[in-house]
Design a protein around this motif. Structure first.
Motif: not given
Length: 174
Positions: A109-121, A155-160
């Motif tokens: 969960x990204x706190x700034x974007x308020x969305x769920x993300x997953x590393x694509x495979x 780096x700021x993206x993944x730190x969220x």
């Protein structure tokens, strides 16, 4: 109440003259479990029928409590169901358990974007608009589907992202 209704039916202008009775008017009064139906006809004759109303009993299954949802059941839910629980029950313990299960399935969960993300495979089968495989997928709550993320991956993206400790359900110590 019945007298008032009868007077209004006889004379809409409140003159109380009997010639204004409509050709067929039914007035029903219910007291307790007995209903009285009075029918007026143009001849000014009155027919009274007594109707006994039955009291209805609800089946016992209406009073049973549904079984409690066990957190172990969440692992069997589809991805869309977990997202529904997360977004439909804010500040509820179910939201926390759904988030924990999503984290187990490698969603973050990204706190700034308020969305769920997953590393694509390679098995995800989602491509970006340019046709390439995206680095991350996100769950779009407007279309209710997984989509490729075309945003900036610095780096700021993944730190969220929330950490595992932030997502884990913790009970207050007493």
């Amino acid at each position: 109440l019945i007298t008032r209704i009868t007077c209004m039916l006889r004379d809409p202008m409140q003159t109380k003259s009997p010639e204004y009775i409509p050709s067929s008017v039914t007035v029903v009064a219910i007291t307790g479990t007995i209903a009285t139906t009075t029918t007026h006809h143009a001849q000014n004759t009155r027919h009274v029928r007594r109707i006994t109303l039955r009291t209805q009993q609800l089946p016992s299954c209406y009073f049973m409590q549904p079984p409690a949802l066990k957190t172990g059941h969440l692992s069997k839910f589809q991805l869309e169901t977990l997202f529904y629980i997360f977004y439909a029950f804010p500040k509820d313990v179910l939201q926390a358990y759904a988030a924990q299960e999503l984290y187990t399935r490698e969603w973050r969960y990204h706190t700034d974007l308020k969305l769920w993300f997953k590393r694509a495979g390679p098995t995800d089968g989602v491509a970006t608009s340019s046709g390439s495989t995206p680095q991350y997928l996100y769950f779009d709550i407007n279309s209710w589907e997984r989509r490729g993320f075309n945003g900036n991956m610095n780096q700021n993206f993944t730190s969220g992202f929330l950490s595992e400790d932030d997502v884990r359900v913790q009970f207050p110590s007493s």
